[in-house]
Design an enzyme around this catalytic site. Structure first.
Site, mmCIF file in Angstrom:
data_model
loop_
_atom_site.group_PDB
_atom_site.id
_atom_site.type_symbol
_atom_site.label_atom_id
_atom_site.label_comp_id
_atom_site.label_asym_id
_atom_site.label_seq_id
_atom_site.Cartn_x
_atom_site.Cartn_y
_atom_site.Cartn_z
ATOM 1 N N ALA A 10 0.998 -1.247 -0.164
ATOM 2 C CA ALA A 10 -0.175 0.042 0.004
ATOM 3 C C ALA A 10 0.822 1.408 0.054
ATOM 4 O O ALA A 10 0.310 2.485 -0.287
ATOM 5 C CB ALA A 10 -0.869 0.273 1.334
ATOM 6 N N GLY A 12 4.900 3.264 -0.303
ATOM 7 C CA GLY A 12 6.573 3.127 -0.332
ATOM 8 C C GLY A 12 7.114 2.256 -1.375
ATOM 9 O O GLY A 12 6.816 1.920 -2.452
ATOM 10 N N ASP A 41 -2.996 -7.919 9.421
ATOM 11 C CA ASP A 41 -2.228 -7.042 10.295
ATOM 12 C C ASP A 41 -0.707 -7.921 10.780
ATOM 13 O O ASP A 41 -1.190 -9.226 11.450
ATOM 14 C CB ASP A 41 -2.734 -6.697 11.806
ATOM 15 C CG ASP A 41 -1.998 -6.078 12.781
ATOM 16 O OD1 ASP A 41 -0.682 -6.116 12.677
ATOM 17 O OD2 ASP A 41 -2.532 -5.680 13.930
ATOM 18 N N GLY A 71 6.749 -3.108 6.787
ATOM 19 C CA GLY A 71 7.745 -2.832 7.846
ATOM 20 C C GLY A 71 7.556 -1.724 8.354
ATOM 21 O O GLY A 71 6.920 -1.020 7.961
ATOM 22 N N SER A 116 18.005 -3.794 5.733
ATOM 23 C CA SER A 116 18.253 -2.260 5.844
ATOM 24 C C SER A 116 19.706 -2.112 5.911
ATOM 25 O O SER A 116 20.237 -2.996 6.517
ATOM 26 C CB SER A 116 17.318 -1.596 6.966
ATOM 27 O OG SER A 116 18.049 -0.571 7.256
ATOM 28 N N TYR A 157 14.987 -2.077 15.758
ATOM 29 C CA TYR A 157 14.972 -2.041 14.254
ATOM 30 C C TYR A 157 16.062 -2.491 13.577
ATOM 31 O O TYR A 157 15.905 -3.696 12.830
ATOM 32 C CB TYR A 157 14.836 -0.699 13.801
ATOM 33 C CG TYR A 157 14.755 -0.524 12.382
ATOM 34 C CD1 TYR A 157 13.550 -0.623 11.764
ATOM 35 C CD2 TYR A 157 15.722 -0.196 11.666
ATOM 36 C CE1 TYR A 157 13.221 -0.548 10.472
ATOM 37 C CE2 TYR A 157 15.608 0.016 10.355
ATOM 38 C CZ TYR A 157 14.270 -0.154 9.620
ATOM 39 O OH TYR A 157 14.055 -0.198 8.304
HETATM 40 P P1 NAD Z 1 6.205 2.617 4.095
HETATM 41 O O1 NAD Z 1 5.737 2.853 5.444
HETATM 42 O O2 NAD Z 1 6.152 3.738 3.222
HETATM 43 O O3 NAD Z 1 5.480 1.281 3.723
HETATM 44 C C1 NAD Z 1 5.495 0.202 4.453
HETATM 45 C C2 NAD Z 1 4.189 -0.606 4.407
HETATM 46 O O4 NAD Z 1 4.255 -1.673 5.429
HETATM 47 C C3 NAD Z 1 2.852 0.043 4.569
HETATM 48 O O5 NAD Z 1 2.183 0.042 3.350
HETATM 49 C C4 NAD Z 1 2.401 -0.112 5.773
HETATM 50 O O6 NAD Z 1 0.844 -0.078 5.826
HETATM 51 C C5 NAD Z 1 2.828 -1.583 6.078
HETATM 52 N N1 NAD Z 1 2.542 -2.167 7.108
HETATM 53 C C6 NAD Z 1 3.168 -1.719 8.322
HETATM 54 N N2 NAD Z 1 2.526 -2.227 9.550
HETATM 55 C C7 NAD Z 1 1.938 -3.452 9.136
HETATM 56 C C8 NAD Z 1 1.227 -4.506 9.725
HETATM 57 N N3 NAD Z 1 1.302 -4.704 10.983
HETATM 58 N N4 NAD Z 1 0.686 -5.361 8.894
HETATM 59 C C9 NAD Z 1 0.748 -5.290 7.577
HETATM 60 N N5 NAD Z 1 1.429 -4.314 6.877
HETATM 61 C C10 NAD Z 1 2.063 -3.198 7.502
HETATM 62 O O7 NAD Z 1 7.820 2.298 4.283
HETATM 63 P P2 NAD Z 1 9.039 1.803 3.085
HETATM 64 O O8 NAD Z 1 9.972 3.005 3.481
HETATM 65 O O9 NAD Z 1 8.416 1.647 1.937
HETATM 66 O O10 NAD Z 1 9.380 0.518 3.606
HETATM 67 C C11 NAD Z 1 9.608 -0.764 3.420
HETATM 68 C C12 NAD Z 1 10.585 -1.585 3.765
HETATM 69 O O11 NAD Z 1 11.981 -1.075 3.459
HETATM 70 C C13 NAD Z 1 10.423 -1.785 5.389
HETATM 71 O O12 NAD Z 1 10.693 -3.040 5.708
HETATM 72 C C14 NAD Z 1 11.332 -0.762 5.844
HETATM 73 O O13 NAD Z 1 11.865 -1.366 7.257
HETATM 74 C C15 NAD Z 1 12.458 -1.132 4.959
HETATM 75 N N6 NAD Z 1 13.488 0.054 4.717
HETATM 76 C C16 NAD Z 1 12.897 1.563 4.690
HETATM 77 C C17 NAD Z 1 14.085 2.505 4.590
HETATM 78 C C18 NAD Z 1 13.616 3.729 4.184
HETATM 79 O O14 NAD Z 1 14.476 4.735 4.304
HETATM 80 N N7 NAD Z 1 12.729 4.276 3.845
HETATM 81 C C19 NAD Z 1 15.363 2.089 4.481
HETATM 82 C C20 NAD Z 1 15.983 0.828 4.824
HETATM 83 C C21 NAD Z 1 14.852 -0.029 5.093
#
Ligand code: NAD
Length: 294
Positions: A10, A12, A41, A71, A116, A157
């Site tokens: 949904a 990122g 969830d 995440g 990450s 984390y």
């Molecule tokens: P984001 O917040 O845009 O997207 C994360 C998605 O996970 C959301 O759609 C959210 O609804 C879903 N989510 C959260 N809790 C949930 C739950 N309990 N059950 C089901 N779905 C759930 O984040 P992003 O930045 O796109 O992150 C994607 C992945 O990349 C994550 O694992 C994050 O840890 C990792 N990451 C992100 C970064 C960054 O800088 N953005 C850096 C390194 C790693």
């Protein structure tokens, strides 16, 4: 075309991956806590079960690939730590376990878990926290960081992402993964401008922590670019990619760890190794690779 399960679809990077796969003509089964084909969830056992069963039913037990992007970031709220730990670790490894037979059924499936660069750039992550994750005990993992008080979130984390990377590297090479044609790998992004990072940048204390990590290329990464890397890791070009952790982080990992990896060892360890190796080589049988090897 293929059938792919994508968690975190949904928002990122998960959303960017889902959009690219759909644009390539594939079918995507999105899993998220909001706006998804399967709303679940992933912080609860029931939600993870619903995600596993829902995808297996929708995909008729055959998956060409899976991307585990759901995440939560290191929110500095101690009451959220159990949820962060459960989503980031159990929300990845339990789903991979549950979907493995469906991935094996297609004979050349690909799976990508989101790690990450926090896994290598956050200092002093405790071994016992990572061990608790790998034992599946996320509550013990959270208890183990109590000494950090209100600053514990980055350590939970980072430990969750180290544990995901270790789990993937342990499992990717096994006969039931590599030997059934599945290629399982980790993408380790740095600071990528998604809603997760935007939320961190909106809080002065968290923004300070984010900015403490140098990005040699400058700026933040784009979700679209990470999605391109993930699509590559899902493609036939990933045939020889197995258990790898791919850092796409503008150079932050290299900045902190230029001399730390790949690693050389002191002379005393070389001597110890030579002693052991001589005995080992004399009795050693050829190692059979899961796929029969060449
Ligand atoms: P984001 O917040 O845009 O997207 C994360 C998605 O996970 C959301 O759609 C959210 O609804 C879903 N989510 C959260 N809790 C949930 C739950 N309990 N059950 C089901 N779905 C759930 O984040 P992003 O930045 O796109 O992150 C994607 C992945 O990349 C994550 O694992 C994050 O840890 C990792 N990451 C992100 C970064 C960054 O800088 N953005 C850096 C390194 C790693």
């Amino acid at each position: 075309m293929g059938v792919y399960a994508v968690t975190g679809s949904a928002s990122g990077m998960g959303r960017a991956v889902a959009e690219k796969l759909i644009a390539q003509g594939h079918r995507v089964i999105g899993v998220d806590i909001q706006e998804a084909d399967i709303v679940a969830d992933l912080s609860t056992p029931a939600g993870r079960r619903a995600a596993i069963d829902g995808v297996l039913a929708a995909a008729d037990n055959r998956l060409d690939g899976a991307v585990l992007a759901a995440g939560l970031g290191p929110v500095p709220d101690p009451t959220r730590l159990p949820v962060i730990a459960a989503v980031n670790y159990l929300g990845v490894v339990e789903l991979l376990d549950g979907w493995r037979p469906a991935l094996a059924a297609t004979g050349s499936a690909r799976a990508v878990a989101f790690g990450s660069n926090s896994s290598t750039t956050v200092p002093v992550v405790q071994g016992r926290t990572v061990r608790a994750f790998l034992a599946g005990d996320t509550e013990r993992a959270v208890r183990s960081v109590r000494l950090f008080g209100k600053q514990a979130a980055p350590f939970v984390y980072a430990a969750s992402k180290i544990a995901v990377s270790h789990w993937v590297r342990r499992h990717a090479v096994r006969p039931e993964w590599a030997g059934t044609g599945i290629r399982l790998n980790v993408i380790a992004p740095g600071a990528i401008l998604t809603p997760l990072l935007e939320r961190q940048l909106a809080s002065p204390a968290e923004a300070k922590a984010v900015k403490a990590f140098p990005v040699p290329t400058g700026g933040y990464g784009k979700p679209d670019h990470i999605a391109d890397w993930v699509c590559m890791m899902l493609s036939p070009s990933a045939e020889f990619l197995c258990g790898s952790v791919i850092f796409v982080d503008g150079g932050t990992d290299a900045y902190f760890r230029a001399e730390d990896w790949p690693r050389a060892v002191p002379l005393r360890r070389v001597v110890g190794y030579l002693r052991r190796f001589r005995g080992f080589a004399a009795t050693r049988e050829p190692v059979e690779t899961p796929a029969g090897g060449e």
